[in-house]
Design a protein around this motif. Structure first.
Motif, PDB file in Angstrom:
ATOM      1  N   THR A   1     -11.669  16.418 -26.316  1.00 32.07           N
ATOM      2  CA  THR A   1     -10.980  17.475 -26.723  1.00 32.07           C
ATOM      3  C   THR A   1      -9.752  17.380 -25.661  1.00 32.07           C
ATOM      4  OG1 THR A   1     -12.598  18.440 -28.049  1.00 32.07           O
ATOM      5  CG2 THR A   1     -10.674  19.661 -27.701  1.00 32.07           C
ATOM      6  N   GLU A   2      -8.767  16.713 -25.858  1.00 31.23           N
ATOM      7  CA  GLU A   2      -7.600  16.589 -24.857  1.00 31.23           C
ATOM      8  C   GLU A   2      -6.264  16.775 -25.530  1.00 31.23           C
ATOM      9  OE1 GLU A   2      -9.474  12.870 -24.764  1.00 31.23           O
ATOM     10  OE2 GLU A   2      -7.768  11.849 -25.938  1.00 31.23           O
ATOM     11  N   GLU A   3      -5.337  16.821 -24.593  1.00 27.83           N
ATOM     12  CA  GLU A   3      -3.735  16.967 -24.979  1.00 27.83           C
ATOM     13  C   GLU A   3      -3.696  15.307 -25.414  1.00 27.83           C
ATOM     14  OE1 GLU A   3      -4.084  16.090 -20.486  1.00 27.83           O
ATOM     15  OE2 GLU A   3      -5.127  17.317 -22.027  1.00 27.83           O
ATOM     16  N   PHE A   4      -3.019  15.230 -26.673  1.00 26.84           N
ATOM     17  CA  PHE A   4      -2.668  14.059 -27.152  1.00 26.84           C
ATOM     18  C   PHE A   4      -1.664  13.212 -26.355  1.00 26.84           C
ATOM     19  CE2 PHE A   4      -0.210  12.107 -30.865  1.00 26.84           C
ATOM     20  CZ  PHE A   4      -0.919  10.686 -30.991  1.00 26.84           C
ATOM     21  N   ASP A   5      -1.863  12.030 -25.761  1.00 27.32           N
ATOM     22  CA  ASP A   5      -0.965  11.573 -24.921  1.00 27.32           C
ATOM     23  C   ASP A   5      -0.948   9.892 -25.316  1.00 27.32           C
ATOM     24  OD1 ASP A   5      -3.459  10.446 -24.273  1.00 27.32           O
ATOM     25  OD2 ASP A   5      -3.613  10.978 -22.249  1.00 27.32           O
ATOM     26  N   VAL A   6      -1.355   9.453 -26.492  1.00 31.60           N
ATOM     27  CA  VAL A   6      -1.623   8.169 -26.902  1.00 31.60           C
ATOM     28  C   VAL A   6      -0.043   7.720 -27.080  1.00 31.60           C
ATOM     29  CG1 VAL A   6      -2.379   6.364 -28.458  1.00 31.60           C
ATOM     30  CG2 VAL A   6      -3.769   8.574 -27.888  1.00 31.60           C
ATOM     31  N   PRO A   7       0.954   8.287 -27.572  1.00 29.48           N
ATOM     32  CA  PRO A   7       2.265   7.716 -27.840  1.00 29.48           C
ATOM     33  C   PRO A   7       2.821   7.114 -26.454  1.00 29.48           C
ATOM     34  CG  PRO A   7       1.922   9.739 -28.969  1.00 29.48           C
ATOM     35  CD  PRO A   7       0.814   9.668 -28.279  1.00 29.48           C
ATOM     36  N   ARG A   8       2.407   7.867 -25.461  1.00 32.97           N
ATOM     37  CA  ARG A   8       2.772   7.327 -23.800  1.00 32.97           C
ATOM     38  C   ARG A   8       2.522   5.847 -23.773  1.00 32.97           C
ATOM     39  NH1 ARG A   8       2.334  12.022 -19.913  1.00 32.97           N
ATOM     40  NH2 ARG A   8       3.684  10.671 -18.539  1.00 32.97           N
ATOM     41  N   GLU A   9       1.442   5.561 -24.213  1.00 35.24           N
ATOM     42  CA  GLU A   9       0.820   4.373 -23.908  1.00 35.24           C
ATOM     43  C   GLU A   9       1.545   3.314 -24.817  1.00 35.24           C
ATOM     44  OE1 GLU A   9      -3.484   3.817 -24.716  1.00 35.24           O
ATOM     45  OE2 GLU A   9      -3.958   5.849 -24.119  1.00 35.24           O
ATOM     46  N   HIS A  10       2.390   3.685 -25.603  1.00 32.91           N
ATOM     47  CA  HIS A  10       3.206   2.841 -26.224  1.00 32.91           C
ATOM     48  C   HIS A  10       4.580   2.911 -26.157  1.00 32.91           C
ATOM     49  CE1 HIS A  10      -0.450   1.585 -28.571  1.00 32.91           C
ATOM     50  NE2 HIS A  10      -0.820   2.776 -28.503  1.00 32.91           N
TER      51      HIS A  10
ATOM     52  N   VAL B   1       6.579   5.677 -25.688  1.00 31.32           N
ATOM     53  CA  VAL B   1       7.264   6.926 -26.202  1.00 31.32           C
ATOM     54  C   VAL B   1       7.182   8.042 -25.180  1.00 31.32           C
ATOM     55  CG1 VAL B   1       7.083   8.623 -28.283  1.00 31.32           C
ATOM     56  CG2 VAL B   1       6.130   6.320 -28.537  1.00 31.32           C
ATOM     57  N   ASP B   2       8.685   8.633 -24.993  1.00 29.65           N
ATOM     58  CA  ASP B   2       8.657   9.673 -24.126  1.00 29.65           C
ATOM     59  C   ASP B   2       8.160  10.714 -24.932  1.00 29.65           C
ATOM     60  OD1 ASP B   2       9.555  11.504 -22.400  1.00 29.65           O
ATOM     61  OD2 ASP B   2      11.608  11.336 -22.612  1.00 29.65           O
ATOM     62  N   TYR B   3       7.129  11.353 -24.379  1.00 30.89           N
ATOM     63  CA  TYR B   3       6.331  12.470 -25.027  1.00 30.89           C
ATOM     64  C   TYR B   3       5.831  13.611 -24.366  1.00 30.89           C
ATOM     65  CZ  TYR B   3       3.225  14.108 -28.969  1.00 30.89           C
ATOM     66  OH  TYR B   3       2.606  14.390 -29.971  1.00 30.89           O
ATOM     67  N   ASP B   4       5.912  14.659 -24.759  1.00 29.72           N
ATOM     68  CA  ASP B   4       5.591  15.801 -23.837  1.00 29.72           C
ATOM     69  C   ASP B   4       4.156  16.126 -24.462  1.00 29.72           C
ATOM     70  OD1 ASP B   4       5.066  18.426 -22.685  1.00 29.72           O
ATOM     71  OD2 ASP B   4       7.050  18.977 -23.218  1.00 29.72           O
ATOM     72  N   THR B   5       3.313  15.746 -23.569  1.00 29.57           N
ATOM     73  CA  THR B   5       1.873  16.035 -23.795  1.00 29.57           C
ATOM     74  C   THR B   5       1.395  17.433 -23.971  1.00 29.57           C
ATOM     75  OG1 THR B   5       0.951  15.676 -21.647  1.00 29.57           O
ATOM     76  CG2 THR B   5       1.223  13.741 -23.028  1.00 29.57           C
ATOM     77  N   LEU B   6       1.809  18.171 -22.975  1.00 29.09           N
ATOM     78  CA  LEU B   6       1.424  19.599 -22.956  1.00 29.09           C
ATOM     79  C   LEU B   6       2.258  20.587 -23.993  1.00 29.09           C
ATOM     80  CD1 LEU B   6       1.165  20.305 -18.798  1.00 29.09           C
ATOM     81  CD2 LEU B   6      -0.746  19.668 -20.825  1.00 29.09           C
ATOM     82  N   LYS B   7       3.134  19.997 -24.635  1.00 33.07           N
ATOM     83  CA  LYS B   7       3.526  20.940 -25.713  1.00 33.07           C
ATOM     84  C   LYS B   7       3.280  20.146 -27.087  1.00 33.07           C
ATOM     85  CE  LYS B   7       8.122  22.922 -27.213  1.00 33.07           C
ATOM     86  NZ  LYS B   7       7.896  22.593 -28.699  1.00 33.07           N
ATOM     87  N   GLU B   8       3.997  19.149 -27.364  1.00 37.06           N
ATOM     88  CA  GLU B   8       3.855  18.481 -28.471  1.00 37.06           C
ATOM     89  C   GLU B   8       2.469  17.901 -28.745  1.00 37.06           C
ATOM     90  OE1 GLU B   8       7.855  16.196 -29.510  1.00 37.06           O
ATOM     91  OE2 GLU B   8       7.188  16.029 -27.763  1.00 37.06           O
TER      92      GLU B   8
END
Length: 264
Positions: free
Chosen positions: A8-17, A19-26
């Motif tokens: 159960t974590e903040e979704f961060d997978v887009p950053r592996e690909h 993508v500029d992604y705000d893990t702590l919001k989106e």
């Protein structure tokens, strides 16, 4: 016994690909939606699970954490920041999560199941560590010589994710996404019959409709059968296992029961 767990974590997978992604919001919004869908599924089936939570998730989703506790599930630790793990996370995450839930945490799982010092895990007061996938997964794991089933190390029970006894095929989240459901369930039954228990893990963001968001650039093997399709597939697996008389237990319950048997 079935040990069902969720990282159960903040979704961060887009950053592996890229993508500029705000893990702590989106990312948190995605994971909270997914966690609540998981909790609904578990409640409808009357089964318990273990939620390995990052410090970020626990801090930013206190209401969801309270629901996990109120519905009788176990909370364990999963580092602090999933995207940026640090060597001291096992201690810091314990402090953060215990402060949020007001209870002692017994277990740990390192983000992405990377190695963690068993001696330091024991020194931090954990009773079990579930940071091992004893399989070969290109680019991630090469653990073909590691024990397949639980073992003790440094005074801590090691609880690897389940793999098949023949070729060590992993039976984790990606497998349920991509294998035909009947094949996955057959492999689970065979592994359960061989080992006497079954351990698997998923993530809340798998239960979010990733296919509806091409901007996240998710690979097919991740977004395949995501969202409510994944809810339905896991629901089918849970019902199949329950119909065969299997009991769903938390990791701490497993540690207590196995520990007592080994002392006899």
């Amino acid at each position: 016994m079935i040990l069902l767990s969720f990282d159960t974590e903040e979704f961060d997978v887009p950053r592996e690909h890229g993508v500029d992604y705000d893990t702590l919001k989106e990312g948190m919004e995605v994971s909270v939606i997914g966690t609540n869908r998981i909790l609904d599924l578990l409640k409808n089936n009357g089964v318990k699970a273990t939620f390995f939570c990052t410090g970020n998730f626990a801090t930013h989703a206190p209401q969801t954490m309270q629901r996990i506790m109120d519905e009788g599930h176990e909370v364990a630790c999963h580092g602090v920041d999933h995207w940026n793990p640090k060597p001291t996370d096992f201690r810091e995450s314990k402090q953060i999560v215990e402060n949020v839930i007001g209870k002692t945490v017994n277990g740990y799982r390192q983000p992405r199941m990377f190695p963690v010092s068993d001696e330091e895990i024991a020194g931090a007061g954990y009773k079990y560590n579930s940071s091992l996938n004893p399989a070969f997964i290109p680019g991630r794991y090469m653990h073909l010589t590691a024990p397949r089933t639980w073992f003790m190390k440094g005074g801590v029970m090691q609880i690897p994710a389940s793999v098949t006894p023949w070729i060590r095929f992993p039976l984790f989240w990606l497998s349920l996404h991509n294998l035909p459901l009947g094949v996955y369930e057959w492999m689970v039954r065979r592994t359960l019959g061989n080992d006497g228990y079954f351990v698997t893990y998923f993530h809340p963001w798998e239960f979010y409709d990733l296919k509806a968001h091409p901007e996240l650039k998710m690979p097919f093997i991740i977004k395949n059968h995501s969202g409510m399709e994944h809810v339905q597939r896991l629901d089918h697996v849970i019902k199949m296992l329950k119909s065969r008389g299997n009991e769903f237990v938390t990791f701490s319950t497993f540690v207590e029961r196995v520990g007592k048997k080994s002392e006899m």
